[in-house]
Write a protein that holds these residues in place. Sequence first.
Motif, mmCIF file in Angstrom:
data_model
loop_
_atom_site.group_PDB
_atom_site.id
_atom_site.type_symbol
_atom_site.label_atom_id
_atom_site.label_comp_id
_atom_site.label_asym_id
_atom_site.label_seq_id
_atom_site.Cartn_x
_atom_site.Cartn_y
_atom_site.Cartn_z
ATOM 1 N N ALA A 224 0.826 -1.206 0.000
ATOM 2 C CA ALA A 224 0.000 0.000 0.000
ATOM 3 C C ALA A 224 0.860 1.255 0.000
ATOM 4 O O ALA A 224 0.624 2.198 -0.778
ATOM 5 N N VAL A 228 1.145 4.107 -3.048
ATOM 6 C CA VAL A 228 0.701 5.489 -2.888
ATOM 7 C C VAL A 228 1.866 6.468 -2.931
ATOM 8 O O VAL A 228 1.698 7.628 -3.345
ATOM 9 N N THR A 451 -2.805 -4.614 -4.661
ATOM 10 C CA THR A 451 -2.850 -3.556 -3.651
ATOM 11 C C THR A 451 -1.979 -2.377 -4.069
ATOM 12 O O THR A 451 -2.392 -1.208 -3.967
ATOM 13 N N PHE A 455 -3.469 1.372 -4.794
ATOM 14 C CA PHE A 455 -2.991 2.529 -4.037
ATOM 15 C C PHE A 455 -2.204 3.497 -4.923
ATOM 16 O O PHE A 455 -2.134 4.688 -4.614
#
Length: 527
Positions: A224, A228, A451, A455
């Motif tokens: 994650a 991001v 994931t 993200f």
Amino acid sequence: MDLLLQYVELGVTSVFIGADGALQLLPLLMVLVGVLVGILIGAVPGMSGPFAMAIALPILVSIFGYGNDALYPVLGCLLGIMKGATVGGAVPAILFKTPGTPDAFLTTLDGYPMARKGQGRKAIQTAHFASVVGDNFSDIVLFIAAPAIAVAVERILGLPEKSALIILSLCFMAAVVGRAPLKGLIGGLLGMFVSLVGSTMSGNGPRLTFGIPELGNGLPLTSAVLGVLVISEVLISIEEMHDARKVDAPPPTRPQMGPRLTWSERARMLPGILRSAAIGTMIGALPGIGTTTAATLSYDTAKRRSKTPESFGQGTPDGVVATEAANSAVSGANLIPVMSLGIPGNFAAVFIILAVETIGDFSFGPQVFQFTPIQEIEGFDTILNTNLVMAFGMFTMMVVANLFNWTLGGVLMGFLGHLVRIPKELMLPVILTVSLTAAYVQDGGYLGLLTAAAFALIGYALRRLRISILPFVIGFLLAPTLEGLVRGAFTASGGDALFLLKSPIAVGMLACSGFLLVRMVRQARSV
């Protein structure tokens, strides 16, 4: 008196056992590797310490595995990267007016004019000297302040107060990060919401998993954060490269390096370095404010206190000193809220917390600096607090990283000028490949990849909406801690729904949070 002496003896023994673990060959080697990688990464425009830490963490975990034995080498490498990157970022800022890290942007104001005057070597050595002294200053404050704050918090604050403290920290971080505080708050709340995916703490089954069994244990943390922070930045860079018009410009030429910095000049710089380091330390101890604010405030203070303020921006070493000392002082001070409260203040601190939560049986917070009462356990060697030993081991590795920065950092910085010529067309595919591979290996194959991809899209959207990513990441990490504290306080109060209002300290913190929320709304309306 006897009990006091026993506590002192216990603390001293903890220091030596922590140092013994941290001073073994493998942790020392990883600290050295981290410092060298950090300096190299910091010297590459567009890269940063947290960027490198995000990629390095899953690689380190795959090499060293899990457990407390792996913590020292992994944390040693991450701490080395964090410290080395703050030093290396000044090189391209000074030689080519291209900051290697966002922290070094203000260094270009005086560093680049110095290089144009044929004083490139002196400017680089000034930046190195100010950076390392500032870093050492903040580390000393960390070693003193973190245990004191942790002990005070553990004695004064209970579960309701700690819950209110995290709420206040999240509101404060949203208020000070970025130019749109309300957007920062929205980002933090979004991060908290996303962290709810997985099993509930009450054991009543999964939540927000949309029937996908693999999400029952929650979203993979490493993937994650990689998505991001790193992959979303790669997407932004690719888009900017596609939209930008290609201009055939000659590669930057390395300016004349000139004379070295003398020891008498270093001595004259010390008062300015210590003043800027103090400013950076105070700013860094507050979660979320960051290095840009510290550098700006330090530069403005140095200019106002200077006898020749007109020389700032024209190539004065005092300008380089002000920005580099403040930037580097933030890195050590940012670990004060981490080690004493368990609250990260910047991206580098996020990866330190992520490492200890992923690898070993160790967590930051007030409990780190607790001593086990000696009377309860027979045998002196068995009473040591593992968290305390790990904390002093971290302190030891930070000192070692500073020594490497003092020695090897100064030598390596003189050879980094040509790294600015590395084109992004070559770097971005490598970064993307390493990030996706790390997500696949670290977090369970395709779940980690998916994931990271999800993200990355979230991070891309936040960046395009000009919402700071830091509150999102902090909210994502702190939400489980806040939920555990709230559940514990609610249970301890006998199911009282107003448990947060029964403590004057918690009420005061909630009132401050409310004030910050009102202030953010007013700022949003005035724009």
